[in-house]
Scaffold this active site. Structure first.
Site, PDB file in Angstrom:
ATOM      1  N   ARG A 157       0.810  -1.224   0.000  1.00 55.78           N
ATOM      2  CA  ARG A 157       0.000   0.000   0.000  1.00 55.78           C
ATOM      3  C   ARG A 157       0.847   1.281   0.000  1.00 55.78           C
ATOM      4  O   ARG A 157       0.458   2.298   0.577  1.00 55.78           O
ATOM      5  CB  ARG A 157      -0.955   0.032   1.194  1.00 55.78           C
ATOM      6  CG  ARG A 157      -2.045  -1.009   1.146  1.00 55.78           C
ATOM      7  CD  ARG A 157      -2.985  -0.815  -0.047  1.00 55.78           C
ATOM      8  NE  ARG A 157      -4.196  -1.585   0.105  1.00 55.78           N
ATOM      9  CZ  ARG A 157      -4.321  -2.862  -0.227  1.00 55.78           C
ATOM     10  NH1 ARG A 157      -3.302  -3.515  -0.757  1.00 55.78           N
ATOM     11  NH2 ARG A 157      -5.483  -3.468  -0.066  1.00 55.78           N
ATOM     12  N   SER A 231     -10.824  -0.471   3.102  1.00 57.79           N
ATOM     13  CA  SER A 231     -10.053  -0.786   4.316  1.00 57.79           C
ATOM     14  C   SER A 231      -9.573   0.523   4.918  1.00 57.79           C
ATOM     15  O   SER A 231      -8.878   1.285   4.259  1.00 57.79           O
ATOM     16  CB  SER A 231      -8.823  -1.622   3.987  1.00 57.79           C
ATOM     17  OG  SER A 231      -9.181  -2.857   3.464  1.00 57.79           O
ATOM     18  N   GLU A 326      -4.875   3.286   6.485  1.00 60.28           N
ATOM     19  CA  GLU A 326      -4.628   3.171   5.048  1.00 60.28           C
ATOM     20  C   GLU A 326      -5.265   4.370   4.333  1.00 60.28           C
ATOM     21  O   GLU A 326      -4.724   4.894   3.376  1.00 60.28           O
ATOM     22  CB  GLU A 326      -5.214   1.871   4.496  1.00 60.28           C
ATOM     23  CG  GLU A 326      -4.817   1.654   3.044  1.00 60.28           C
ATOM     24  CD  GLU A 326      -5.748   0.734   2.278  1.00 60.28           C
ATOM     25  OE1 GLU A 326      -5.867  -0.424   2.633  1.00 60.28           O
ATOM     26  OE2 GLU A 326      -6.335   1.211   1.289  1.00 60.28           O
TER      27      GLU A 326
HETATM   28  N1  EPU Z   1     -11.001 -11.109   9.400  1.00 58.25           N
HETATM   29  C1  EPU Z   1     -11.634 -11.248  10.623  1.00 58.25           C
HETATM   30  N2  EPU Z   1     -12.580 -10.328  10.965  1.00 58.25           N
HETATM   31  C2  EPU Z   1     -12.928  -9.306  10.157  1.00 58.25           C
HETATM   32  C3  EPU Z   1     -12.274  -9.167   8.902  1.00 58.25           C
HETATM   33  C4  EPU Z   1     -11.308 -10.095   8.548  1.00 58.25           C
HETATM   34  O1  EPU Z   1     -11.369 -12.163  11.383  1.00 58.25           O
HETATM   35  O2  EPU Z   1     -13.807  -8.534  10.526  1.00 58.25           O
HETATM   36  C5  EPU Z   1     -10.017 -12.120   9.001  1.00 58.25           C
HETATM   37  C6  EPU Z   1     -10.619 -13.027   7.917  1.00 58.25           C
HETATM   38  O3  EPU Z   1     -11.263 -14.117   8.480  1.00 58.25           O
HETATM   39  C7  EPU Z   1      -9.403 -13.459   7.134  1.00 58.25           C
HETATM   40  C8  EPU Z   1      -8.428 -12.304   7.305  1.00 58.25           C
HETATM   41  O4  EPU Z   1      -8.911 -11.507   8.376  1.00 58.25           O
HETATM   42  O5  EPU Z   1      -8.854 -14.605   7.685  1.00 58.25           O
HETATM   43  C9  EPU Z   1      -8.270 -11.497   6.042  1.00 58.25           C
HETATM   44  O6  EPU Z   1      -9.531 -10.958   5.659  1.00 58.25           O
HETATM   45  P1  EPU Z   1      -9.869 -10.551   4.133  1.00 58.25           P
HETATM   46  O7  EPU Z   1      -9.591 -11.695   3.229  1.00 58.25           O
HETATM   47  O8  EPU Z   1     -11.219  -9.939   4.106  1.00 58.25           O
HETATM   48  O9  EPU Z   1      -8.761  -9.471   3.773  1.00 58.25           O
HETATM   49  P2  EPU Z   1      -8.171  -8.242   4.587  1.00 58.25           P
HETATM   50  O10 EPU Z   1      -6.768  -8.564   4.940  1.00 58.25           O
HETATM   51  O11 EPU Z   1      -9.091  -7.875   5.692  1.00 58.25           O
HETATM   52  C10 EPU Z   1      -7.187  -7.120   2.444  1.00 58.25           C
HETATM   53  C11 EPU Z   1      -7.148  -5.750   1.813  1.00 58.25           C
HETATM   54  C12 EPU Z   1      -8.433  -5.464   1.055  1.00 58.25           C
HETATM   55  C13 EPU Z   1      -8.620  -6.541  -0.005  1.00 58.25           C
HETATM   56  C14 EPU Z   1      -8.676  -7.918   0.706  1.00 58.25           C
HETATM   57  C15 EPU Z   1      -8.786  -9.057  -0.273  1.00 58.25           C
HETATM   58  C16 EPU Z   1      -5.717  -4.384   3.245  1.00 58.25           C
HETATM   59  C17 EPU Z   1      -5.654  -3.280   4.229  1.00 58.25           C
HETATM   60  N3  EPU Z   1      -6.945  -4.740   2.820  1.00 58.25           N
HETATM   61  O12 EPU Z   1      -8.189  -7.097   3.461  1.00 58.25           O
HETATM   62  O13 EPU Z   1      -8.299  -4.216   0.401  1.00 58.25           O
HETATM   63  O14 EPU Z   1      -9.811  -6.355  -0.747  1.00 58.25           O
HETATM   64  O15 EPU Z   1      -7.437  -8.098   1.455  1.00 58.25           O
HETATM   65  O16 EPU Z   1      -7.569  -9.302  -0.878  1.00 58.25           O
HETATM   66  O17 EPU Z   1      -4.673  -4.916   2.849  1.00 58.25           O
HETATM   67  C18 EPU Z   1      -8.785  -1.885   0.539  1.00 58.25           C
HETATM   68  O18 EPU Z   1      -7.573  -1.700   0.593  1.00 58.25           O
HETATM   69  O19 EPU Z   1      -9.614  -0.928   0.553  1.00 58.25           O
HETATM   70  C19 EPU Z   1      -9.288  -3.254   0.506  1.00 58.25           C
HETATM   71  C20 EPU Z   1     -10.576  -3.513   0.569  1.00 58.25           C
END
Ligand code: EPU
Length: 330
Positions: A157, A231, A326
């Protein structure tokens, strides 16, 4: 008109819309951007306005997507897109023309010009993986420069445009390296699961983009329905030692090893801190994804910051981790 996906009304000293390069160069020659601050607004999908902006907002609306290598027999297609193009319009255009590689970034809000600045990423792919070069214009001198992928200094990012050259260049167009052949990228567990659930074993580019869009909207609020900046926090990276301590306390901790330590899921930390689905005034934590702060109606930038601060303090107390935002706060 509100030009940010959080839906926060905001004003600025000056608001300039630019559609062609001559117009931008002439504004620069008149010194329009010589007195900072100025802020370049793309889709407004990653920004929170906290009050009147004492400066110039530059809204880029240049358009155009073209194949630079129409007769190339090689496997690499260079596709140039104007900074003002909507990101998903660009991804869909590429799929429709058989130019492959951007599918996993389908349905991300925002513009092409914003994609290198924060190296947008989702579902196992980051913009840096498909960016060939970035063409930019210096805000004071009007000097044009093309940055190679390496010169962009991409990170999680982040890029040189958020670091050493912050606010110095205006990204005018981005050239992507794509392929005439589609190779599915399914290393993201949630994506592999979604394809398996739909009984898709060898996805087409269209099926891949559609699956990703559906997955995305199953967890994230649609900007046209609920205000948010996607995010709100970055996923933090902690040292191996810190990770081991936390893992002993929380065996179910979600983490991925990286060269710098362990990247933790901020959404998981926030959820464990008890914030998922909760709110503070008119700003809330999205019930399906705790990494997203949402506008519950009439939310101001200060309301967003108050909630963000409360969450950050609780995560700090519970896990000893300082969450980084972010979203850009201006
Ligand atoms: N999780 C939780 N609780 C929550 C949310 C997530 O336990 O409320 C756990 C999920 O179970 C999973 C892990 O966290 O095991 C990762 O969750 P997710 O796959 O939704 O991805 P993220 O790491 O929360 C990142 C990016 C997103 C992107 C997704 C999919 C960042 C800051 N965010 O989110 O990007 O869409 O991966 O690849 O890196 C954005 O930047 O605006 C954005 C949406």
């Amino acid at each position: 008109m509100i030009y940010n996906t959080f839906g926060i009304p905001a004003t600025a000293d000056r608001y300039l819309t630019v559609t062609d390069k001559e117009q931008l160069l002439s504004l620069i020659a008149q010194g329009a951007l010589a007195r900072p601050p100025y802020f370049i607004l793309g889709g407004g999908s990653n920004v929170v306005f906290t009050g009147h902006y004492h400066g110039t907002i530059l809204h880029l609306e240049n358009k155009g997507i073209r194949l630079l290598t129409p007769d190339s027999p090689s496997d690499t297609l260079l596709v140039e897109a104007a900074a003002g193009e909507n990101w998903d319009t660009f991804v869909q255009h590429c799929i429709n023309h058989g130019w492959h590689g951007a599918e996993n970034l389908a349905a991300i809000p925002g513009t092409v010009g914003a994609s290198p600045v924060q190296n947008v990423g989702a579902y196992g792919l980051e913009a840096k993986d498909i960016i060939h070069s970035v063409h930019a214009i210096h805000a004071i001198t009007g000097h044009e420069r093309t940055f190679s992928n390496a010169e962009c200094q991409f990170g999680y990012r982040t890029s040189i445009f958020k670091q050493a050259l912050k606010d110095q260049y205006i990204i005018w167009s981005v050239t992507f390296k794509l392929s005439p052949r589609f190779t599915p990228l399914v290393n993201y567990t949630a994506l592999a699961d979604a394809l398996a659930d739909a009984h898709i074993t060898n996805p087409s580019a269209r099926q891949m983009a559609d699956t990703i869009a559906a997955l995305r909207w199953s967890k994230l609020p649609r900007p046209e329905e609920t205000g948010s900046a996607g995010s709100f926090f970055k996923n933090p990276v902690v040292s191996p030692e810190h990770y081991r301590q936390l893992k002993t306390r929380y065996p179910e901790l979600v983490a991925h090893p990286t060269p710098d330590g362990y990247k933790l899921a901020a959404g998981w930390l926030i959820e464990r801190a008890g914030w998922k689905g909760r709110s503070l005034g008119p700003c809330g934590v999205y019930a399906k994804q705790a990494l997203v702060l949402v506008n519950l109606g009439g939310c101001s930038g200060s309301d967003v910051l108050a909630l963000a601060d409360a969450i950050t303090a609780d995560v700090q107390n519970l896990f000893g981790i300082t969450l980084e935002k972010e979203a850009i706060i201006i």
